[in-house]
Design a protein around this motif. Structure first.
Motif, mmCIF file in Angstrom:
data_model
loop_
_atom_site.group_PDB
_atom_site.id
_atom_site.type_symbol
_atom_site.label_atom_id
_atom_site.label_comp_id
_atom_site.label_asym_id
_atom_site.label_seq_id
_atom_site.Cartn_x
_atom_site.Cartn_y
_atom_site.Cartn_z
ATOM 1 N N SER A 1 0.835 -1.180 0.000
ATOM 2 C CA SER A 1 0.000 0.000 0.000
ATOM 3 C C SER A 1 0.882 1.247 0.000
ATOM 4 C CB SER A 1 -0.901 -0.019 1.212
ATOM 5 O OG SER A 1 -1.404 1.246 1.510
ATOM 6 N N ILE A 2 0.486 2.211 -0.791
ATOM 7 C CA ILE A 2 1.217 3.476 -0.857
ATOM 8 C C ILE A 2 1.196 4.158 0.509
ATOM 9 C CG2 ILE A 2 1.305 5.755 -1.952
ATOM 10 C CD1 ILE A 2 1.975 3.314 -3.800
ATOM 11 N N ALA A 3 0.043 4.164 1.157
ATOM 12 C CA ALA A 3 -0.070 4.815 2.464
ATOM 13 C C ALA A 3 0.902 4.204 3.470
ATOM 14 C CB ALA A 3 -1.505 4.715 2.974
ATOM 15 N N ILE A 4 1.030 2.899 3.459
ATOM 16 C CA ILE A 4 1.949 2.230 4.387
ATOM 17 C C ILE A 4 3.400 2.588 4.066
ATOM 18 C CG2 ILE A 4 2.857 -0.023 5.104
ATOM 19 C CD1 ILE A 4 -0.064 -1.065 4.826
ATOM 20 N N LEU A 5 3.746 2.601 2.782
ATOM 21 C CA LEU A 5 5.113 2.976 2.393
ATOM 22 C C LEU A 5 5.462 4.390 2.870
ATOM 23 C CD1 LEU A 5 5.465 1.644 -1.261
ATOM 24 C CD2 LEU A 5 6.693 0.858 0.762
ATOM 25 N N LEU A 6 4.553 5.327 2.661
ATOM 26 C CA LEU A 6 4.809 6.705 3.078
ATOM 27 C C LEU A 6 4.911 6.811 4.597
ATOM 28 C CD1 LEU A 6 2.482 8.644 0.603
ATOM 29 C CD2 LEU A 6 4.922 8.119 0.394
ATOM 30 N N TYR A 7 4.051 6.103 5.288
ATOM 31 C CA TYR A 7 4.092 6.082 6.753
ATOM 32 C C TYR A 7 5.443 5.547 7.244
ATOM 33 C CZ TYR A 7 3.264 4.399 11.490
ATOM 34 O OH TYR A 7 3.379 4.134 12.837
ATOM 35 N N LEU A 8 5.872 4.415 6.700
ATOM 36 C CA LEU A 8 7.138 3.807 7.135
ATOM 37 C C LEU A 8 8.335 4.696 6.817
ATOM 38 C CD1 LEU A 8 6.484 0.099 6.085
ATOM 39 C CD2 LEU A 8 6.526 1.030 8.424
ATOM 40 N N ALA A 9 8.325 5.317 5.650
ATOM 41 C CA ALA A 9 9.428 6.204 5.264
ATOM 42 C C ALA A 9 9.556 7.372 6.231
ATOM 43 C CB ALA A 9 9.227 6.711 3.842
ATOM 44 N N GLN A 10 8.429 7.890 6.691
ATOM 45 C CA GLN A 10 8.465 9.035 7.600
ATOM 46 C C GLN A 10 8.689 8.611 9.049
ATOM 47 O OE1 GLN A 10 5.524 12.181 6.432
ATOM 48 N NE2 GLN A 10 5.075 10.681 4.828
ATOM 49 N N LYS A 11 8.072 7.537 9.467
ATOM 50 C CA LYS A 11 8.225 7.076 10.856
ATOM 51 C C LYS A 11 9.661 6.674 11.170
ATOM 52 C CE LYS A 11 6.770 3.562 14.150
ATOM 53 N NZ LYS A 11 6.342 4.169 15.354
ATOM 54 N N PHE A 12 10.292 5.958 10.230
ATOM 55 C CA PHE A 12 11.629 5.450 10.493
ATOM 56 C C PHE A 12 12.736 6.313 9.899
ATOM 57 C CE2 PHE A 12 8.847 1.769 11.007
ATOM 58 C CZ PHE A 12 9.174 1.435 12.311
ATOM 59 N N LYS A 13 12.361 7.496 9.459
ATOM 60 C CA LYS A 13 13.331 8.462 8.953
ATOM 61 C C LYS A 13 14.334 7.818 8.001
ATOM 62 C CE LYS A 13 12.700 11.501 12.891
ATOM 63 N NZ LYS A 13 11.333 11.519 12.723
ATOM 64 N N THR A 14 13.795 7.206 6.963
ATOM 65 C CA THR A 14 14.628 6.548 5.954
ATOM 66 C C THR A 14 15.488 7.583 5.249
ATOM 67 O OG1 THR A 14 12.882 6.769 4.311
ATOM 68 C CG2 THR A 14 12.934 4.719 5.573
ATOM 69 N N PRO A 15 16.520 7.132 4.560
ATOM 70 C CA PRO A 15 17.339 8.096 3.807
ATOM 71 C C PRO A 15 16.444 8.953 2.908
ATOM 72 C CG PRO A 15 18.415 5.961 3.831
ATOM 73 C CD PRO A 15 17.054 5.769 4.459
ATOM 74 N N ASP A 16 16.821 10.210 2.786
ATOM 75 C CA ASP A 16 15.991 11.216 2.124
ATOM 76 C C ASP A 16 15.596 10.853 0.697
ATOM 77 O OD1 ASP A 16 14.832 13.966 2.496
ATOM 78 O OD2 ASP A 16 16.041 14.296 0.694
ATOM 79 N N HIS A 17 16.421 10.110 -0.012
ATOM 80 C CA HIS A 17 16.094 9.825 -1.407
ATOM 81 C C HIS A 17 14.831 8.978 -1.564
ATOM 82 C CE1 HIS A 17 17.595 5.627 -1.400
ATOM 83 N NE2 HIS A 17 18.491 6.087 -0.545
#
Length: 154
Positions: A1-17
């Motif tokens: 899910s797109i929503a889950i991907l965006l949530y995980l990217a922001q919650k876990f502070k993934t690399p900016d790219h």
């Protein structure tokens, strides 16, 4: 899910790219993620369903005219993808891989796994796929697609 991907990217502070803080790059990722639902995802999944899943369920191949229509729809979306999103950039949002590239490659691998090599006659798309595979790691890329690559053996 797109929503889950965006949530995980922001919650876990993934690399900016992956989901850029730069608003123009982020807008490019968001634009693709919105567009792909009714284009690459819908058309790629339809072809996958027609070429792989329905024949497994029914034991019969789909009539050629229906398969041809699904293939043409996907080809139109692929042309739009190359012209609008890839253009002459290495990745969708620019010079680095993003969530948009991950979502795109996953959707495009479905028809490939069903026996339609959409990369074969599209050098720009083929080169983009190679860059995505290299960016995530060849082994991880293969592991991620292992289950779907074996769909025809069911």
């Amino acid at each position: 899910s797109i929503a889950i991907l965006l949530y995980l990217a922001q919650k876990f502070k993934t690399p900016d790219h992956w989901y850029p803080s730069d608003l123009q790059k982020r807008a490019r990722v968001d634009e693709y993620l919105s567009w792909q639902h009714s284009n690459i995802r819908m058309k790629g999944s339809k072809l996958f369903l027609c070429k792989a899943i329905l024949p497994l369920i029914t034991g019969q191949p789909l009539p050629p005219e229906k398969l041809e229509f699904a293939t043409e729809e996907l080809n139109t979306a692929l042309k739009q993808f190359e012209e609008k999103f890839l253009q002459d950039k290495p990745f969708i949002a620019g010079s680095e891989i993003s969530l948009a590239d991950l979502v795109a490659v996953v959707e495009l691998m479905q028809p490939v796994c069903a026996g339609y090599d959409l990369f074969e006659e599209r050098p720009k798309l083929k080169e983009w796929r190679r860059r995505v595979e290299e960016a995530v790691g060849k082994q991880l890329f293969q592991e991620a697609h292992e289950g779907i690559m074996n769909i025809k053996s069911l």
